[in-house]
Design a protein around this motif. Structure first.
Motif, PDB file in Angstrom:
ATOM      1  N   LEU A   1       0.816  -1.210   0.000  1.00  0.00           N
ATOM      2  CA  LEU A   1       0.000   0.000   0.000  1.00  0.00           C
ATOM      3  C   LEU A   1       0.856   1.269   0.000  1.00  0.00           C
ATOM      4  N   THR A   2       1.908   1.289   0.800  1.00  0.00           N
ATOM      5  CA  THR A   2       2.715   2.503   0.912  1.00  0.00           C
ATOM      6  C   THR A   2       3.431   2.865  -0.389  1.00  0.00           C
ATOM      7  N   ASP A   3       3.627   1.900  -1.293  1.00  0.00           N
ATOM      8  CA  ASP A   3       4.266   2.203  -2.573  1.00  0.00           C
ATOM      9  C   ASP A   3       3.402   3.104  -3.449  1.00  0.00           C
ATOM     10  N   SER A   4       2.116   3.197  -3.140  1.00  0.00           N
ATOM     11  CA  SER A   4       1.204   4.028  -3.923  1.00  0.00           C
ATOM     12  C   SER A   4       1.217   5.491  -3.491  1.00  0.00           C
ATOM     13  N   LEU A   5       1.810   5.793  -2.355  1.00  0.00           N
ATOM     14  CA  LEU A   5       1.681   7.145  -1.804  1.00  0.00           C
ATOM     15  C   LEU A   5       2.283   8.231  -2.691  1.00  0.00           C
ATOM     16  N   PRO A   6       3.459   8.046  -3.302  1.00  0.00           N
ATOM     17  CA  PRO A   6       3.964   9.119  -4.175  1.00  0.00           C
ATOM     18  C   PRO A   6       3.032   9.432  -5.342  1.00  0.00           C
ATOM     19  N   ARG A   7       2.522   8.393  -5.990  1.00  0.00           N
ATOM     20  CA  ARG A   7       1.592   8.602  -7.095  1.00  0.00           C
ATOM     21  C   ARG A   7       0.272   9.192  -6.586  1.00  0.00           C
ATOM     22  N   TYR A   8      -0.185   8.709  -5.443  1.00  0.00           N
ATOM     23  CA  TYR A   8      -1.388   9.273  -4.832  1.00  0.00           C
ATOM     24  C   TYR A   8      -1.214  10.773  -4.613  1.00  0.00           C
ATOM     25  N   ARG A   9      -0.089  11.144  -4.031  1.00  0.00           N
ATOM     26  CA  ARG A   9       0.153  12.563  -3.740  1.00  0.00           C
ATOM     27  C   ARG A   9       0.097  13.402  -5.021  1.00  0.00           C
ATOM     28  N   LYS A  10       0.729  12.931  -6.086  1.00  0.00           N
ATOM     29  CA  LYS A  10       0.749  13.687  -7.338  1.00  0.00           C
ATOM     30  C   LYS A  10      -0.655  13.846  -7.925  1.00  0.00           C
ATOM     31  N   ILE A  11      -1.357  12.734  -8.078  1.00  0.00           N
ATOM     32  CA  ILE A  11      -2.674  12.767  -8.733  1.00  0.00           C
ATOM     33  C   ILE A  11      -3.699  13.510  -7.878  1.00  0.00           C
ATOM     34  N   TRP A  12      -3.747  13.197  -6.597  1.00  0.00           N
ATOM     35  CA  TRP A  12      -4.848  13.725  -5.795  1.00  0.00           C
ATOM     36  C   TRP A  12      -4.633  15.150  -5.329  1.00  0.00           C
ATOM     37  N   ARG A  13      -3.396  15.606  -5.269  1.00  0.00           N
ATOM     38  CA  ARG A  13      -3.211  17.040  -5.015  1.00  0.00           C
ATOM     39  C   ARG A  13      -3.698  17.851  -6.206  1.00  0.00           C
ATOM     40  N   GLU A  14      -3.469  17.336  -7.407  1.00  0.00           N
ATOM     41  CA  GLU A  14      -3.960  18.024  -8.595  1.00  0.00           C
ATOM     42  C   GLU A  14      -5.482  17.991  -8.661  1.00  0.00           C
ATOM     43  N   LEU A  15      -6.068  16.818  -8.421  1.00  0.00           N
ATOM     44  CA  LEU A  15      -7.528  16.719  -8.467  1.00  0.00           C
ATOM     45  C   LEU A  15      -8.174  17.516  -7.338  1.00  0.00           C
ATOM     46  N   ASN A  16      -7.533  17.537  -6.183  1.00  0.00           N
ATOM     47  CA  ASN A  16      -8.081  18.300  -5.070  1.00  0.00           C
ATOM     48  C   ASN A  16      -8.104  19.795  -5.382  1.00  0.00           C
ATOM     49  N   ALA A  17      -7.044  20.290  -6.016  1.00  0.00           N
ATOM     50  CA  ALA A  17      -7.032  21.705  -6.384  1.00  0.00           C
ATOM     51  C   ALA A  17      -8.155  22.005  -7.367  1.00  0.00           C
ATOM     52  N   ARG A  18      -8.382  21.089  -8.289  1.00  0.00           N
ATOM     53  CA  ARG A  18      -9.470  21.250  -9.264  1.00  0.00           C
ATOM     54  C   ARG A  18     -10.811  21.275  -8.545  1.00  0.00           C
ATOM     55  N   ALA A  19     -10.984  20.324  -7.594  1.00  0.00           N
ATOM     56  CA  ALA A  19     -12.254  20.237  -6.867  1.00  0.00           C
ATOM     57  C   ALA A  19     -12.478  21.461  -5.990  1.00  0.00           C
ATOM     58  N   ALA A  20     -11.442  21.904  -5.298  1.00  0.00           N
ATOM     59  CA  ALA A  20     -11.583  23.075  -4.433  1.00  0.00           C
ATOM     60  C   ALA A  20     -11.988  24.297  -5.241  1.00  0.00           C
ATOM     61  N   ASP A  21     -11.431  24.421  -6.442  1.00  0.00           N
ATOM     62  CA  ASP A  21     -11.771  25.547  -7.309  1.00  0.00           C
ATOM     63  C   ASP A  21     -13.238  25.524  -7.712  1.00  0.00           C
ATOM     64  N   LYS A  22     -13.810  24.293  -7.778  1.00  0.00           N
ATOM     65  CA  LYS A  22     -15.215  24.145  -8.174  1.00  0.00           C
ATOM     66  C   LYS A  22     -16.156  24.086  -6.969  1.00  0.00           C
ATOM     67  N   GLY A  23     -15.605  24.132  -5.754  1.00  0.00           N
ATOM     68  CA  GLY A  23     -16.444  24.000  -4.565  1.00  0.00           C
ATOM     69  C   GLY A  23     -16.976  22.602  -4.373  1.00  0.00           C
ATOM     70  N   VAL A  24     -16.208  21.596  -4.828  1.00  0.00           N
ATOM     71  CA  VAL A  24     -16.621  20.196  -4.772  1.00  0.00           C
ATOM     72  C   VAL A  24     -15.728  19.439  -3.798  1.00  0.00           C
ATOM     73  N   LYS A  25     -16.310  18.536  -3.025  1.00  0.00           N
ATOM     74  CA  LYS A  25     -15.546  17.674  -2.136  1.00  0.00           C
ATOM     75  C   LYS A  25     -15.266  16.330  -2.812  1.00  0.00           C
ATOM     76  N   ILE A  26     -14.179  15.704  -2.388  1.00  0.00           N
ATOM     77  CA  ILE A  26     -13.781  14.394  -2.873  1.00  0.00           C
ATOM     78  C   ILE A  26     -13.903  13.411  -1.726  1.00  0.00           C
ATOM     79  N   ALA A  27     -14.563  12.260  -1.974  1.00  0.00           N
ATOM     80  CA  ALA A  27     -14.776  11.261  -0.921  1.00  0.00           C
ATOM     81  C   ALA A  27     -14.312   9.899  -1.412  1.00  0.00           C
ATOM     82  N   PHE A  28     -13.465   9.247  -0.622  1.00  0.00           N
ATOM     83  CA  PHE A  28     -12.954   7.927  -0.981  1.00  0.00           C
ATOM     84  C   PHE A  28     -13.747   6.843  -0.273  1.00  0.00           C
ATOM     85  N   GLU A  29     -14.271   5.889  -1.051  1.00  0.00           N
ATOM     86  CA  GLU A  29     -14.972   4.766  -0.426  1.00  0.00           C
ATOM     87  C   GLU A  29     -13.965   3.880   0.316  1.00  0.00           C
ATOM     88  N   ASN A  30     -14.389   3.395   1.485  1.00  0.00           N
ATOM     89  CA  ASN A  30     -13.498   2.581   2.339  1.00  0.00           C
ATOM     90  C   ASN A  30     -13.612   1.098   1.985  1.00  0.00           C
TER      91      ASN A  30
END
Length: 300
Positions: free
Chosen positions: A117-146
């Motif tokens: 699982l921890t091997d995914s963290l660098p890629r997670y950080r890259k993709i989701w920081r970008e998507l989060n900035a996009r979502a914040a700009d649109k006033g949208v929240k991102i939710a991960f299913e558990n």
């Protein structure tokens, strides 16, 4: 909202992948559902999401029904063709959520396949920081299913947000109020984790709730364990499993939570296929009773 009981709404998920989400909403909108979560599996298939959102809103019409969340389920961290379609689907859902009246987009984090699982963290950080900035700009929240999607800490294909220890890691990588959880008790019960204490700790990060339950077969565990040939847990439609939904909803209310609990069907080993909507309407009634408020009695 005039009815405080409906600060928590009870609804269901509706597949949007093949383009018939609006039609399906129209078919079941009068069965008592108070919300819908249209969702895509891996790809939007090139649909015009603005137009689809408008059709969904039009078919709801004047009914007191909301769409708070749309779903985009796949693996946006890898780079095969279908994974890249999932990533584009996330972008399109974020950009067009407002056409559905939604303020949240939910799905899996993705995962570097067959790696710890921890091997995914660098890629997670890259993709989701970008998507989060996009979502914040649109006033949208991102939710991960558990949901583990049959993965674990050592290996998996889809999602790293399936374990509280993983939540600590990913929220450290994306420490933003716009990123949280699409939570359900079922996926924690599969791990033999008590879901109720999670609400008390993680409620500020719970943006959307899936109505799905589980039955733990303790007799099987005592005889065969959890890694044997006998299935030790079943995913269930709410009302047929082990969860005390009155306690779950009470804990959500105590935490000041409001939003939609949308039933995730298609998993129950008994109420499926021809009995799918019988099970879902039972779940609708059950969750409304646990919440308090009006409920319907007859499946259509």
């Amino acid at each position: 909202m005039s009815n405080p009981a409906k600060s928590i709404r009870i609804g269901t998920m509706v597949s949007a992948t093949k383009g018939d989400a609006a039609k399906r909403i129209g078919q079941i909108a009068d069965m008592g559902f108070e919300s819908f979560e249209p969702f895509f599996w891996q790809t939007t298939n090139g649909q015009d999401l603005a137009e689809l959102g408008k059709r969904c809103e039009d078919v709801i019409g004047e009914r007191d029904i909301t769409i708070s969340t749309i779903g985009m389920f796949g693996n946006p961290l890898e780079e095969t063709d279908i994974d890249l379609q999932t990533l584009q689907g996330w972008k399109d859902c974020i950009d067009n959520a407002h056409h559905f009246g939604a303020t949240c987009v939910a799905g899996f984090t993705g995962r570097i396949r067959n790696r710890p699982l921890t091997d995914s963290l660098p890629r997670y950080r890259k993709i989701w920081r970008e998507l989060n900035a996009r979502a914040a700009d649109k006033g949208v929240k991102i939710a991960f299913e558990n949901c583990a999607m049959d993965g674990n800490w050592a290996t998996g294909d889809w999602n790293i947000a399936h374990n509280p220890d993983a939540w600590e890691l990913i929220f450290n990588e994306t420490p933003d109020d716009h990123i949280g959880l699409e939570w359900e008790p079922c996926h924690q019960m599969v791990y033999l984790i008590d879901p109720l204490p999670q609400i008390r700790k993680w409620a500020p990060k719970i943006f959307h709730v899936h109505g799905k339950d589980a039955t733990i077969r303790w007799d099987v565990i005592r005889e065969h364990g959890i890694f044997g040939k006998e299935k030790f847990v079943f995913m269930r439609t709410p009302g047929f499993g082990d969860s005390n939904w009155t306690d779950i909803i009470s804990e959500l209310r105590l935490a000041g939570w409001s939003g939609s609990i949308d039933i995730e069907g298609w998993h129950d080993p008994v109420y499926r296929d021809a009995l799918e909507m019988t099970g879902q309407v039972h779940a609708l009634n059950h969750l409304k009773t646990c919440r308090g408020g009006d409920f319907v009695t007859d499946p259509v």
